[in-house]
Scaffold this active site. Structure first.
Site, PDB file in Angstrom:
ATOM      1  N   LYS A  39       0.839  -1.217   0.000  1.00 49.60           N
ATOM      2  CA  LYS A  39       0.000   0.000   0.000  1.00 49.60           C
ATOM      3  C   LYS A  39       0.867   1.258   0.000  1.00 49.60           C
ATOM      4  CE  LYS A  39      -2.804   0.835   3.653  1.00 49.60           C
ATOM      5  NZ  LYS A  39      -2.476   2.186   4.167  1.00 49.60           N
ATOM      6  N   SER A  40       1.889   1.282   0.850  1.00 44.50           N
ATOM      7  CA  SER A  40       2.735   2.486   0.940  1.00 44.50           C
ATOM      8  C   SER A  40       3.429   2.755  -0.395  1.00 44.50           C
ATOM      9  CB  SER A  40       3.808   2.294   2.015  1.00 44.50           C
ATOM     10  OG  SER A  40       3.216   2.229   3.278  1.00 44.50           O
ATOM     11  N   ARG A 141      -8.727  12.212  12.411  1.00 44.28           N
ATOM     12  CA  ARG A 141      -7.310  11.896  12.667  1.00 44.28           C
ATOM     13  C   ARG A 141      -6.449  13.170  12.656  1.00 44.28           C
ATOM     14  NH1 ARG A 141      -5.643   6.935   8.949  1.00 44.28           N
ATOM     15  NH2 ARG A 141      -3.769   7.084  10.233  1.00 44.28           N
ATOM     16  N   SER A 186       7.422   8.877  12.034  1.00 43.43           N
ATOM     17  CA  SER A 186       6.277   8.702  11.134  1.00 43.43           C
ATOM     18  C   SER A 186       6.720   8.914   9.698  1.00 43.43           C
ATOM     19  CB  SER A 186       5.172   9.702  11.486  1.00 43.43           C
ATOM     20  OG  SER A 186       4.287   9.842  10.396  1.00 43.43           O
ATOM     21  N   GLN A 188       4.759   9.149   7.271  1.00 42.76           N
ATOM     22  CA  GLN A 188       3.834  10.094   6.634  1.00 42.76           C
ATOM     23  C   GLN A 188       4.312  11.530   6.859  1.00 42.76           C
ATOM     24  OE1 GLN A 188      -0.123   9.105   7.961  1.00 42.76           O
ATOM     25  NE2 GLN A 188      -0.159   7.225   6.769  1.00 42.76           N
ATOM     26  N   ASP A 336       1.737  -1.279  11.695  1.00 47.79           N
ATOM     27  CA  ASP A 336       0.459  -1.713  11.110  1.00 47.79           C
ATOM     28  C   ASP A 336       0.131  -3.171  11.419  1.00 47.79           C
ATOM     29  OD1 ASP A 336       0.084   0.798  10.073  1.00 47.79           O
ATOM     30  OD2 ASP A 336       0.853   0.300   8.088  1.00 47.79           O
ATOM     31  N   LYS A 363      -4.895   5.686  14.493  1.00 47.63           N
ATOM     32  CA  LYS A 363      -4.925   5.057  13.160  1.00 47.63           C
ATOM     33  C   LYS A 363      -6.376   5.075  12.652  1.00 47.63           C
ATOM     34  CE  LYS A 363      -0.548   4.179  12.699  1.00 47.63           C
ATOM     35  NZ  LYS A 363       0.202   4.913  11.681  1.00 47.63           N
TER      36      LYS A 363
HETATM   37  C1  S3P Z   1       2.442   4.774   6.112  1.00 45.02           C
HETATM   38  C2  S3P Z   1       3.048   5.054   7.297  1.00 45.02           C
HETATM   39  C3  S3P Z   1       2.549   4.592   8.597  1.00 45.02           C
HETATM   40  C4  S3P Z   1       1.520   3.479   8.445  1.00 45.02           C
HETATM   41  C5  S3P Z   1       0.538   3.736   7.353  1.00 45.02           C
HETATM   42  C6  S3P Z   1       1.246   3.923   6.029  1.00 45.02           C
HETATM   43  C7  S3P Z   1       3.018   5.306   4.880  1.00 45.02           C
HETATM   44  O1  S3P Z   1       1.953   5.677   9.259  1.00 45.02           O
HETATM   45  O2  S3P Z   1       0.847   3.273   9.671  1.00 45.02           O
HETATM   46  O3  S3P Z   1      -0.362   2.644   7.228  1.00 45.02           O
HETATM   47  O4  S3P Z   1       2.707   4.800   3.782  1.00 45.02           O
HETATM   48  O5  S3P Z   1       3.815   6.246   4.964  1.00 45.02           O
HETATM   49  P1  S3P Z   1       2.836   6.700  10.127  1.00 45.02           P
HETATM   50  O6  S3P Z   1       3.957   7.076   9.283  1.00 45.02           O
HETATM   51  O7  S3P Z   1       1.994   7.880  10.451  1.00 45.02           O
HETATM   52  O8  S3P Z   1       3.219   5.912  11.345  1.00 45.02           O
END
Ligand code: S3P
Length: 451
Positions: A39-40, A141, A186, A188, A336, A363
């Site tokens: 997914k990422s 969130r 994180s 993200q 995750d 989450k």
């Molecule tokens: C993700 C980072 C993670 C993860 C999310 C996907 C990403 O979140 O929990 O499902 O693709 O960068 P955080 O970076 O906020 O921990």
């Protein structure tokens, strides 16, 4: 074949109950399977493809709801993306800095990655105005974790609750570079700032307290960004005003989806499964280390590198599990997988402690509260901690009605727990699995064998 074990009921409001009743003679799991694309990596391939020059070909894209949200947002800003009905997707990029002002509100659906990463790009598109929102879960969130550092760069962002909740409005600006010391590990947050840094003259640096997944760093480099990583200080620096070039991306299977089968294979007696083509990037393999500590029988086979990401086939055999403590720097590397790890702990001897994982509370659902409540309904012994859970294994589970709270990973974790439960378990709102794993139930039917 297992249709008598697994039933799906669609309700009038189109939500689904997944009903699992293991045969009285028990079940075992077997076979060789593949899981959908990571997914990422799928989000990043779509986004970088959209803002690069030229064409990007993506093989193995996750065709789940979350990447569809990303594709729809970038289509609304001018990128041409072929229909997401084949795992081979083509993106015609529009070049860095050229996202068009969308005529409608951008909707990130359930996807935190879409919203947070995209904000870095929107904030740095000078002179353009954007509004962004998401579903009920995403609108609750925290966005201040990305809004604050972007504001330090000079971004103009407004939203509910002191600019911390979506819907958000963004007036794109010419930003200034910063060195941001993130209080949380994180990916993200890190990726949002790096993407803003692409369109910012000078050097933008992010330092995080522990290493989070590094897919952005790998892919940005592959697309030609000027990026340096300092592994000792967990810092990444991007040099602004680069152009990106479209690439061929091959997306490996998602280790977060493979985790459901690894734990299913470990806890269901008589099982042996191979999950092929799984991404084993070291920033994501905390789950394999945790399961090794618990005594799981999991082996990597056919290890290789595919398009800049390490990949392996993972073989799991049933074994007896023991408790362990999961805390500290490993947490961002398995964040995750904690809901499904909690299921493993329910079947392990002793008390497993999960700490330093307060991120789970923000989450797609409050994963600490929801997993504790739902597993306890089934007869498990789970105590909530402010930043994790304490799980005493060994109590047999009994089927009942449980709820996913529309969280994909909760839905699938409860389904796996139901495989070793006496009687019938009904998982409400199980359709949530399609966020990251559209064929989850089909694969479950394929691997389950009676007796
Ligand atoms: C993700 C980072 C993670 C993860 C999310 C996907 C990403 O979140 O929990 O499902 O693709 O960068 P955080 O970076 O906020 O921990």
């Amino acid at each position: 074949m297992s249709s008598s074990i697994i039933t799906v009921e669609t309700k009038e409001n189109s939500s689904q109950n997944l009903i699992i009743q293991p045969a009285s003679g028990g079940i075992s799991l077997g076979g060789r399977i593949r899981v959908p694309g990571d997914k990422s990596i799928s989000h990043r391939a779509l986004m970088l493809g959209a803002i690069a020059q030229g064409e990007t070909q993506i093989q193995g894209l996750l065709l789940g709801e979350d990447p569809r949200s990303t594709a729809a947002c970038f289509q609304a800003m001018g990128a041409e993306i072929s229909p997401l009905n084949s795992e081979l997707v083509t993106v015609k990029g529009i070049g860095l800095g050229n996202l068009q002002e969308p005529l409608e509100v951008l909707n990130a659906g359930n996807s935190g990655t879409t919203l947070r990463l995209m904000l870095g790009l929107l904030a740095s598109h000078r002179g353009k105005f954007f509004t962004v929102t998401g579903d009920d879960s995403l609108r609750s969130r925290p966005m201040s974790r990305v809004v604050k550092p972007l504001q330090q760069m000079g971004a103009a962002i407004w939203g509910r609750k002191g600019n911390s909740l979506a819907p958000l409005a963004v007036q794109g600006q010419s930003l200034k570079p910063i060195h941001y010391h993130s209080p949380i590990a994180s990916a993200q947050v890190k990726s949002c700032i790096l993407l803003a840094g692409l369109l910012t003259e000078g050097k933008t640096t992010v330092t995080e307290p522990a290493l989070s997944r590094d897919h952005s760093e790998r892919m940005l480099k592959a697309f030609g960004a000027n990026l340096t990583v300092d592994p000792d200080t967990h810092s990444v620096t991007v040099q602004g005003s680069a152009q990106l070039q479209g690439q061929n991306v091959i997306v490996p299977g998602d280790i977060s989806s493979a985790a459901f089968w690894l734990i299913a294979g470990a806890i269901v007696p008589g099982s042996e499964l191979v999950v092929e083509n799984v991404g084993v990037n070291p920033t994501r393999t905390g789950i394999l280390e945790a399961l090794a500590m618990m005594g799981a029988d999991i082996h990597r086979e056919n290890e290789r590198e595919v398009a800049g990401e390490p990949v392996a086939d993972l073989r799991v055999r049933h074994s007896s599990l023991k408790s362990c403590t999961i805390a500290g720097d490993i947490i961002p590397r398995l964040i995750d997988e904690i809901p499904i790890l909690a299921v493993a702990a329910v079947f392990a001897e002793g008390t497993t402690v999960i700490k330093d994982a307060e991120e789970l509370r923000v989450k797609e659902s409050d994963r600490i509260a929801v997993m504790a409540q739902q597993l306890n309904k089934m007869g498990a012994q789970v105590t909530e901690l402010p930043d994790g859970m304490e799980i005493t294994g060994g109590t047999p589970l009994v089927g009942t009605e449980v709820d996913s709270y529309t969280d994909h990973r909760i839905a699938m974790s409860l389904a796996i727990a139901s495989l070793v439960t006496q009687g019938k378990t009904t998982i409400q709102r199980a359709e949530a699995a399609s966020i990251s794993y559209p064929n989850f139930v089909k694969t479950l039917e394929t691997v389950c064998h009676q007796g």
